[in-house]
Design a protein around this motif. Structure first.
Motif, PDB file in Angstrom:
ATOM      1  N   GLU A  29     -28.870  14.720 -12.296  1.00 56.69           N
ATOM      2  CA  GLU A  29     -30.234  14.238 -12.474  1.00 56.69           C
ATOM      3  C   GLU A  29     -30.255  12.866 -13.141  1.00 56.69           C
ATOM      4  N   ARG A  30     -29.431  12.733 -14.167  1.00 58.92           N
ATOM      5  CA  ARG A  30     -29.362  11.442 -14.855  1.00 58.92           C
ATOM      6  C   ARG A  30     -28.757  10.380 -13.949  1.00 58.92           C
ATOM      7  N   LEU A  31     -27.746  10.800 -13.172  1.00 53.92           N
ATOM      8  CA  LEU A  31     -27.082   9.864 -12.268  1.00 53.92           C
ATOM      9  C   LEU A  31     -28.096   9.245 -11.309  1.00 53.92           C
ATOM     10  N   SER A  32     -28.951  10.096 -10.755  1.00 52.13           N
ATOM     11  CA  SER A  32     -29.871   9.541  -9.762  1.00 52.13           C
ATOM     12  C   SER A  32     -31.025   8.799 -10.420  1.00 52.13           C
ATOM     13  N   LYS A  33     -31.353   9.160 -11.671  1.00 49.72           N
ATOM     14  CA  LYS A  33     -32.472   8.481 -12.313  1.00 49.72           C
ATOM     15  C   LYS A  33     -32.064   7.136 -12.920  1.00 49.72           C
ATOM     16  N   GLU A  34     -30.858   7.106 -13.487  1.00 46.62           N
ATOM     17  CA  GLU A  34     -30.495   5.900 -14.253  1.00 46.62           C
ATOM     18  C   GLU A  34     -29.444   5.032 -13.596  1.00 46.62           C
ATOM     19  N   VAL A  35     -28.609   5.631 -12.776  1.00 48.71           N
ATOM     20  CA  VAL A  35     -27.496   4.831 -12.253  1.00 48.71           C
ATOM     21  C   VAL A  35     -27.679   4.463 -10.788  1.00 48.71           C
ATOM     22  N   ARG A  36     -27.739   5.476  -9.957  1.00 48.87           N
ATOM     23  CA  ARG A  36     -27.772   5.198  -8.524  1.00 48.87           C
ATOM     24  C   ARG A  36     -29.102   4.572  -8.144  1.00 48.87           C
ATOM     25  N   GLY A  37     -29.035   3.394  -7.567  1.00 46.82           N
ATOM     26  CA  GLY A  37     -30.265   2.702  -7.198  1.00 46.82           C
ATOM     27  C   GLY A  37     -30.914   1.972  -8.351  1.00 46.82           C
ATOM     28  N   ARG A  38     -30.392   2.125  -9.550  1.00 46.62           N
ATOM     29  CA  ARG A  38     -30.907   1.368 -10.699  1.00 46.62           C
ATOM     30  C   ARG A  38     -29.867   0.390 -11.210  1.00 46.62           C
ATOM     31  N   THR A  39     -28.823   0.889 -11.821  1.00 47.86           N
ATOM     32  CA  THR A  39     -27.810  -0.047 -12.323  1.00 47.86           C
ATOM     33  C   THR A  39     -26.715  -0.297 -11.299  1.00 47.86           C
ATOM     34  N   ILE A  40     -26.550   0.619 -10.333  1.00 48.92           N
ATOM     35  CA  ILE A  40     -25.647   0.355  -9.209  1.00 48.92           C
ATOM     36  C   ILE A  40     -26.471   0.468  -7.928  1.00 48.92           C
ATOM     37  N   THR A  41     -26.488  -0.593  -7.142  1.00 45.64           N
ATOM     38  CA  THR A  41     -27.222  -0.517  -5.874  1.00 45.64           C
ATOM     39  C   THR A  41     -26.253  -0.765  -4.727  1.00 45.64           C
ATOM     40  N   PHE A  42     -26.763  -0.637  -3.525  1.00 43.95           N
ATOM     41  CA  PHE A  42     -25.899  -0.564  -2.360  1.00 43.95           C
ATOM     42  C   PHE A  42     -26.444  -1.432  -1.231  1.00 43.95           C
ATOM     43  N   ILE A  43     -25.561  -2.170  -0.580  1.00 45.95           N
ATOM     44  CA  ILE A  43     -25.916  -2.897   0.649  1.00 45.95           C
ATOM     45  C   ILE A  43     -25.100  -2.287   1.771  1.00 45.95           C
ATOM     46  N   ALA A  71     -22.281  -8.030 -10.896  1.00 50.83           N
ATOM     47  CA  ALA A  71     -20.976  -7.782 -10.301  1.00 50.83           C
ATOM     48  C   ALA A  71     -21.164  -7.225  -8.899  1.00 50.83           C
ATOM     49  N   VAL A  72     -20.263  -7.588  -7.992  1.00 49.33           N
ATOM     50  CA  VAL A  72     -20.355  -7.103  -6.620  1.00 49.33           C
ATOM     51  C   VAL A  72     -19.016  -6.503  -6.217  1.00 49.33           C
ATOM     52  N   LEU A  73     -19.085  -5.305  -5.651  1.00 46.13           N
ATOM     53  CA  LEU A  73     -17.897  -4.749  -5.011  1.00 46.13           C
ATOM     54  C   LEU A  73     -18.090  -4.950  -3.521  1.00 46.13           C
ATOM     55  N   PHE A  74     -17.225  -5.765  -2.937  1.00 48.48           N
ATOM     56  CA  PHE A  74     -17.413  -6.214  -1.565  1.00 48.48           C
ATOM     57  C   PHE A  74     -16.282  -5.641  -0.720  1.00 48.48           C
ATOM     58  N   THR A  75     -16.580  -4.628   0.078  1.00 48.14           N
ATOM     59  CA  THR A  75     -15.503  -4.091   0.906  1.00 48.14           C
ATOM     60  C   THR A  75     -15.525  -4.779   2.264  1.00 48.14           C
ATOM     61  N   THR A  76     -14.348  -5.029   2.801  1.00 51.83           N
ATOM     62  CA  THR A  76     -14.259  -5.712   4.082  1.00 51.83           C
ATOM     63  C   THR A  76     -12.888  -5.481   4.687  1.00 51.83           C
ATOM     64  N   HIS A  77     -12.778  -5.739   5.991  1.00 53.99           N
ATOM     65  CA  HIS A  77     -11.454  -5.699   6.596  1.00 53.99           C
ATOM     66  C   HIS A  77     -10.970  -7.102   6.898  1.00 53.99           C
ATOM     67  N   LEU A 128     -33.538  -5.849  -6.381  1.00 58.36           N
ATOM     68  CA  LEU A 128     -34.819  -5.522  -7.011  1.00 58.36           C
ATOM     69  C   LEU A 128     -34.714  -4.745  -8.317  1.00 58.36           C
ATOM     70  N   PRO A 129     -33.905  -3.685  -8.393  1.00 60.00           N
ATOM     71  CA  PRO A 129     -33.892  -2.937  -9.646  1.00 60.00           C
ATOM     72  C   PRO A 129     -33.131  -3.637 -10.774  1.00 60.00           C
ATOM     73  N   GLU A 130     -32.770  -4.895 -10.593  1.00 57.25           N
ATOM     74  CA  GLU A 130     -31.966  -5.631 -11.576  1.00 57.25           C
ATOM     75  C   GLU A 130     -30.703  -4.869 -11.937  1.00 57.25           C
ATOM     76  N   PRO A 131     -29.832  -4.653 -10.971  1.00 57.07           N
ATOM     77  CA  PRO A 131     -28.638  -3.839 -11.211  1.00 57.07           C
ATOM     78  C   PRO A 131     -27.554  -4.627 -11.951  1.00 57.07           C
ATOM     79  N   GLN A 132     -26.544  -3.876 -12.407  1.00 52.48           N
ATOM     80  CA  GLN A 132     -25.370  -4.534 -12.989  1.00 52.48           C
ATOM     81  C   GLN A 132     -24.294  -4.692 -11.924  1.00 52.48           C
ATOM     82  N   LEU A 133     -24.353  -3.778 -10.932  1.00 54.39           N
ATOM     83  CA  LEU A 133     -23.301  -3.762  -9.924  1.00 54.39           C
ATOM     84  C   LEU A 133     -23.932  -3.500  -8.558  1.00 54.39           C
ATOM     85  N   ILE A 134     -23.541  -4.311  -7.573  1.00 50.56           N
ATOM     86  CA  ILE A 134     -23.971  -4.072  -6.194  1.00 50.56           C
ATOM     87  C   ILE A 134     -22.740  -3.679  -5.404  1.00 50.56           C
ATOM     88  N   ILE A 135     -22.835  -2.591  -4.662  1.00 54.89           N
ATOM     89  CA  ILE A 135     -21.741  -2.229  -3.780  1.00 54.89           C
ATOM     90  C   ILE A 135     -22.126  -2.643  -2.381  1.00 54.89           C
TER      91      ILE A 135
END
Lengths: 358, 325
Positions: A84-98, A231-237, A194-201
């Motif tokens: 519950e905390r993970l989805s409220k505070e982390v996922r989509g808030r401090t860590i977002t996804f592209i 911070a960005v985690l950028f996966t690529t081949h 938008l959510p002012e994250p610390q990390l974008i994946i």
């Protein structure tokens, strides 16, 4: 290290398949510092997407299992955090996804504006999550105060301008099919910011795009992340795109990380035999084009020790017995290999003459 | 380059393929010009690259040549025989010589057929060989593309993407064609697999005397492999010439921007100095005059007036730009 924003250590993930248990991540170690763009490079099936999804906590529930390890984000282990905390505070808030595919990531029956508004209602940084728990009455969850809506909308428009979308207000009224792939990927970046994250994946955010659009998106992403200290985690081949955008690079092969270094060091002295083979297979010279002999191993019965050893020409018996520990060959440059090739001649051959330009 | 004058194997002149855009009442409301007045020659024994972004019409060009799309105008001459409006028998006879390799060979193999049957199929259609002879030919070709005999008994889903491409190639080669149109033959492959497939193309070309038309969006592959390149933008060829000349001295601003967009390890970062902005316009509502002018940094008023033709003012290079020098 204390300055790490995210630290993954000894992470093991396995998937149940029809033919057996696939050990997709095998004791992966990996870290991202604050405000840094880290590239995670590897061929398809090497586990880079699994790692990204494990960090977000969105591995498929029925088939995937985390067998061990830690994912330390700021000061907490995400694997032990209540969901519950993970989805409220982390996922989509401090860590977002592209996501990789901007085409299937929007709902085709709602306008872009309504989809972004929905996102802001739940994930806006202005949202006060303190008083809300599972026990709160439903109307307190549904409420979207007018003032916050106005502030959120202003922020959305400002961000759409920041990602260089022409006429943001018109875009919000459009449906996803009415805009092009490049614009959708810009919208995805805006949503991730938008959510002012610390990390974008960012999971292969440019593979579906044309080269000129890719160049624009890479430029934009790099500039926005550095300006906002995200911070960005950028996966690529594609090693080429990591050269463009990353501050640090980690190479993965068959669920194991192989080499990790700062971008400048990585591209000056690539030392792991796998990295070198990967660089050799980039199309450059008709006369000496060569791939990596052999096939990618199945992860159900992977090779023992270093998983690259059956295809490696520097491998010996120890490589098959135990996996090499991370060895720091220069500052900020580690390889997991017993026999890294640190010959400066080889490095020059691989890097300094990428294209035989006159 | 050879010293003797190159022999033309395929001559395309003013080829067009327009798709009708229809409204809900099936009334035509416009044309989508996917291939617009393309003239091109392919010489025997060369690799001609067709490069452009998605939607520029490069696959449509290949498919129109094959007769998969019916052309809307223009002429195609292949091995001294016109290719347009053929009867079924004629086109079947010619299609042995001119083959098309699809973008995704995995999808073009029948999932319920073993590889053996898929490889036999073209021979059943095009030749009168009996089973034994066919099987011999299939086995020798399989050897040439570097697949073990055991793969004949497998189904398409049991082999990897790189191997599926090899099967796709083998299937084409069984008929001994002279020209193969390769449509994005390496998209979706990892670089290490791509490298082995590309070197396979080169080996096969030597072995079977092939000519390739290589359609791709990947400029680094094109640069490595092709002798000549045609750069397409929205249905038109904007620059055509020898690979080295074009890559060293691109004269059309679109080609320049394409080249500036490829990441070069060890070179300048594109993220620091990429200049092209905007996206290609809607192909059903093209701008007047030069199609690139809406994104071109050098565009002047004159560019909106007429569509510039390919000018051959330079050795080994033709450019469709009024301002190029």
């Amino acid at each position: 290290m204390t300055t790490d924003l995210l630290n993954v250590s000894d992470l093991r993930v396995s998937f149940a398949t029809d033919t057996g248990v696939a050990r997709v991540l095998d004791k992966v170690n990996f870290s991202i510092r604050r405000g840094e763009i880290v590239g995670l490079v590897g061929e398809s099936g090497c586990g880079k997407t699994t790692l990204a999804r494990a960090i977000l906590g969105v591995l498929p529930v029925n088939s995937a299992r985390i067998d061990g390890g830690r994912i330390q984000f700021q000061s907490e282990n995400l694997l032990e955090m209540p969901s519950e905390r993970l989805s409220k505070e982390v996922r989509g808030r401090t860590i977002t996804f592209i996501p990789q595919d901007p085409f299937s990531s929007f709902n085709p029956v709602f306008t872009i504006g309504s989809q972004i508004t929905d996102l802001m209602r739940w994930k806006s940084p202005l949202r006060n999550t303190q008083g809300l728990t599972r026990g709160s009455p439903w109307w307190s969850l549904r409420r979207y105060e007018k003032q916050r809506f106005k502030a959120d909308r202003a922020r959305v428009l400002e961000l759409l301008r920041a990602v260089q979308l022409p006429d943001p207000e018109a875009i919000l009224r459009k449906y996803p099919h009415e805009i092009s792939g490049g614009q959708r990927q810009r919208l995805m970046i805006a949503q991730a910011l938008l959510p002012e994250p610390q990390l974008i994946i960012a999971d292969e955010p440019t593979t579906a795009l044309d080269v000129t659009i890719q160049a624009q998106i890479l430029k934009l992403l790099r500039q926005l992340a550095h300006d906002r200290d995200i911070a960005v985690l950028f996966t690529t081949h594609d090693l080429g795109t990591t050269y463009e955008i990353c501050d640090r690079i980690t190479v993965m092969y068959a669920g194991q990380e192989m080499e990790s270094a700062t971008a400048s060091d990585f591209f000056n002295r690539p030392s792991h035999p796998y990295t070198q083979k990967l660089l050799e297979s980039l199309p450059r010279d008709k006369e000496r084009i060569q791939g990596i002999p052999g096939d990618i191993p199945t992860l159900i019965s992977p090779p023992t020790g270093c998983r690259f050893h059956p295809r490696c020409d520097r491998a010996d018996k120890t490589c098959a017995d135990t996996r090499p520990a991370a060895k720091s060959i220069w500052t900020n440059h580690t390889v997991r290999c017993y026999h890294p090739n640190t010959d400066p001649e080889v490095h020059r051959e691989l890097i300094n003459q990428p294209y035989p330009d006159p | 380059m050879t010293t003797e004058p190159p022999q033309t194997i395929l001559r395309i002149s003013k080829l067009r393929k327009f798709f009708a855009i229809r409204n809900a009442w099936n009334r035509r409301i416009g044309w989508l010009k996917a291939v617009d007045d393309i003239s091109l020659e392919v010489y025997r024994g060369e690799i001609l690259g067709i490069v452009g972004e998605s939607g520029c019409g490069k696959s449509t060009l290949g498919k129109t040549l094959m007769g998969i799309h019916k052309s809307s105008g223009g002429e195609v001459v292949f091995e001294d025989q016109p290719l347009v409006n053929l009867t079924r028998q004629e086109s079947r006879r010619l299609s042995r010589q001119l083959q098309y390799s699809y973008q995704d060979p995995g999808a073009s193999l029948d999932p319920r057929w073993k590889i053996r049957r898929s490889l036999h199929e073209p021979l059943v259609i095009h030749s009168g060989l009996d089973y034994q002879e066919r099987d011999e030919r299939v086995k020798s070709i399989l050897d040439a593309v570097g697949l073990p005999q055991g793969h004949l008994e497998l189904y398409p889903h049991e082999i990897s993407g790189g191997q599926q491409r090899r099967v796709g190639l083998a299937r084409i080669l069984t008929l001994h064609p002279s020209l193969i149109i390769l449509d994005e033959p390496t998209s979706g492959l990892d670089v290490s697999v791509q490298a082995t497939i590309l070197s396979l193309f080169l080996d096969l070309k030597k072995q079977f005397d092939l000519t390739y038309m290589f359609i791709s969006h990947d400029l680094s592959v094109i640069r490595m492999l092709c002798d000549r390149v045609a750069v397409m933008y929205l249905g038109k060829i904007v620059e055509l010439g020898e690979t080295e000349t074009i890559f060293n001295h691109p004269r059309h601003p679109y080609t320049q921007s394409l080249l500036a967009a490829i990441p070069v390890i060890g070179g300048e970062r594109i993220t620091d100095n990429f200049w092209l902005e905007g996206e290609p316009p809607n192909p059903s509502a093209l701008p007047s005059g030069c199609r690139f002018r809406t994104r071109c940094p050098n565009a002047l008023a004159i560019c909106a007036e007429s569509d510039p033709p390919l000018r051959s003012d330079w050795p080994h290079q033709q450019v469709a730009c009024t301002l190029a020098e």
